[in-house]
Motif scaffolding. Structure first.
Motif, PDB file in Angstrom:
ATOM      1  N   LEU A  66      49.914  62.968 -23.298  1.00  0.00           N
ATOM      2  CA  LEU A  66      48.747  62.167 -22.961  1.00  0.00           C
ATOM      3  C   LEU A  66      48.520  62.110 -21.455  1.00  0.00           C
ATOM      4  N   ARG A  67      47.226  62.088 -21.073  1.00  0.00           N
ATOM      5  CA  ARG A  67      46.839  62.035 -19.658  1.00  0.00           C
ATOM      6  C   ARG A  67      45.858  60.890 -19.468  1.00  0.00           C
ATOM      7  N   TYR A 118      53.687  53.454 -26.057  1.00  0.00           N
ATOM      8  CA  TYR A 118      53.095  54.778 -26.167  1.00  0.00           C
ATOM      9  C   TYR A 118      52.422  55.133 -24.844  1.00  0.00           C
ATOM     10  N   GLY A 119      51.682  56.238 -24.808  1.00  0.00           N
ATOM     11  CA  GLY A 119      51.167  56.770 -23.555  1.00  0.00           C
ATOM     12  C   GLY A 119      50.145  55.920 -22.838  1.00  0.00           C
ATOM     13  N   LYS A 120      49.661  54.832 -23.469  1.00  0.00           N
ATOM     14  CA  LYS A 120      48.678  53.987 -22.805  1.00  0.00           C
ATOM     15  C   LYS A 120      49.276  52.663 -22.351  1.00  0.00           C
ATOM     16  N   TYR A 177      50.287  55.006 -16.385  1.00  0.00           N
ATOM     17  CA  TYR A 177      50.295  56.256 -15.620  1.00  0.00           C
ATOM     18  C   TYR A 177      49.454  57.311 -16.330  1.00  0.00           C
ATOM     19  N   SER A 178      48.831  58.183 -15.545  1.00  0.00           N
ATOM     20  CA  SER A 178      48.108  59.314 -16.121  1.00  0.00           C
ATOM     21  C   SER A 178      49.032  60.513 -16.294  1.00  0.00           C
ATOM     22  N   GLU A 209      42.069  61.989 -19.687  1.00  0.00           N
ATOM     23  CA  GLU A 209      41.519  61.233 -20.811  1.00  0.00           C
ATOM     24  C   GLU A 209      41.037  59.894 -20.256  1.00  0.00           C
ATOM     25  N   TRP A 210      39.769  59.869 -19.856  1.00  0.00           N
ATOM     26  CA  TRP A 210      39.211  58.712 -19.171  1.00  0.00           C
ATOM     27  C   TRP A 210      38.926  57.580 -20.154  1.00  0.00           C
TER      28      TRP A 210
END
Length: 449
Positions: free
Chosen positions: A123-124, A194-196, A200-201, A318-319
């Motif tokens: 994830l980004r 999780y990634g959110k 961090y991006s 992923e904005w």
């Protein structure tokens, strides 16, 4: 009489000639011996495999000096084998410490995320941030939205120097393409989730190997640069969790006047470093994460920097709050091929010089090697114990940073643990601290009942 005198004079002349010739030969032999001794001292003793005192001082930044340091890193690794009776354990550690999640490579396979049991993702996420106090609406917050790049380092002079090098490169290239990002250099691990959750991006993990060098570096850094606070490190120290001073350097004076670590201190720091890598490896299961090792940076600085720039500036964000369907493919693939030239230019510049890094590694290698015979067994025992406790660095949650640090009376382990605790702060606009284990870490509660 004349004949006899002439013969006598000739004999005297011949004798003087022979004496001069013998003297010249002797002088020549002495000179040859002197130069051979110099060659033997500089080449054989400093590079020979039987020497345990590695001559890495006086680094001037030449290729030969860099090569000498790389040879010394290898020798230190051979001198202290982390798991002499089980090479598999050391391989597992190295694999965990260098685990990555590269978008477009690691999220296209068949790997399953062990936490979510879904297809692995890198994830980004670019968070909007809460900005509760400022009261901006969604549209205004989106105008301030920036990708957040975390440079994750363990406390130490070597990773701090590398982080400064990376920051300079990202700032310079970001300005050239008019791309604004937020760069955060920290030892604090991302919060669980999780990634959110962590805010961090993308992450860049800097890994100092071999492990004994990282232990030594963390010790001297903690004793000279970190404060004796008791409020969760920078999580509560000044309202920030990022490292404020990236210019700290180790010099001969600090090295000389810092008391040598005890076996207990070395063991505690070893365990802390493994726990830090345990946490970062979990994050690599779902978040874009690039790992850089010290030897690769020294061997291939241009290639390493090209990899960093390609990883960071790849237009795959992923904005949060944006409609991804409206982002054109050509916008996602912007700037795909220009980074090699930029990397070459930066490495050749004053800001891109590896001289400061070479100096820090040289000083710490000398100290680490001299202490190797004293602390080698301690590092091996602590390594084995921590690998068992963390189930080979796979346990979730990872062992607490505070477990056992009070046994270190120097205070070094306590200060390092302070720096490693997760960024779990009330009111943080980006991180969502939802796992109780993280709250316990900030409270220095190893039991977390």
């Amino acid at each position: 009489m004349v004949t006899i005198s002439s013969k006598a004079a000739a004999r005297r002349r011949n004798g003087r000639i022979k004496l001069v010739a013998a003297s010249a030969t002797l002088i020549l032999l002495i000179l040859i011996g002197f130069y051979l001794l110099q060659w033997f001292t500089s080449s054989v003793l400093s590079n020979g495999s039987s020497s345990t005192s590695l001559n890495t001082g006086g680094i001037k930044g030449s290729p030969q000096s860099k090569q000498r340091i790389l040879v010394s890193l290898t020798k230190l690794n051979e001198l202290i084998q982390l798991s002499p009776d089980d090479t598999k354990k050391e391989s597992i550690f190295l694999s965990t410490a260098t685990k990555e999640c590269i978008p477009g490579r690691d999220d296209n396979g068949k790997d399953i995320n062990p936490t979510t049991h879904r297809k692995r993702e890198c994830l980004r996420h670019v968070p909007l941030g809460k900005h509760i106090m400022t009261g901006e609406d969604l549209e205004e917050r989106m105008k301030m939205q920036r990708p957040r790049i975390g440079i994750m380092i363990t406390p130490g002079y070597i990773p701090t120097t590398v982080a400064k090098w990376i920051r300079h490169a990202l700032k310079q290239t970001g300005d050239s393409i008019h791309m604004d990002i937020e760069i955060l250099t920290t030892a604090h691990v991302p919060v669980y989730g999780y990634g959110k959750s962590h805010g961090y991006s993308k992450l860049i993990r800097v890994v100092t190997l071999p492990l004994p060098l990282a232990v030594n570096d963390a010790y001297y850094y903690s004793m000279n640069e970190l404060n004796d606070d008791n409020d969760g490190g920078n999580n509560g120290n000044d309202g920030s969790f990022v490292m404020q001073n990236l210019d700290a350097i180790l010099d001969e004076t600090k090295l000389q006047y810092t008391v040598k670590p005890s076996s207990q201190t070395v063991g505690s720091i070893t365990e802390l470093l493994l726990r830090w890598h345990c946490r970062l490896s979990h994050v690599a299961a779902h978040t874009a994460e690039l790992t850089l090792t010290l030897d690769n940076i020294l061997k291939h600085p241009t290639d390493t920097l090209e990899t960093i720039l390609t990883f960071v500036w790849r237009q795959d964000w992923e904005w949060e709050g944006h409609n991804h369907d409206r982002i054109k493919r050509e916008e996602r693939e912007l700037y795909p091929k220009i980074w090699k030239g930029a990397a070459e230019e930066f490495v050749a510049s004053e800001d891109g010089s590896l001289q400061p890094l070479l100096n820090q590694v040289s000083l710490l290698l000398s100290s680490s090697t001299s202490d190797a015979t004293t602390f080698g067994e301690t590092i091996q025992q602590s390594f084995a114990s921590e690998m068992t406790k963390s189930k080979d660095l796979t346990s979730w949650p990872c062992p607490s940073f505070w477990d056992g640090v009070d046994n270190d009376y120097s205070g070094a382990a306590h200060k390092i643990a302070n720096e490693m605790t997760p960024n779990c702060r009330d009111g943080d606009p980006y991180a969502r601290c939802t796992v109780n284990k993280d709250r316990c870490e900030v409270k220095m509660d190893a039991m977390c009942k």
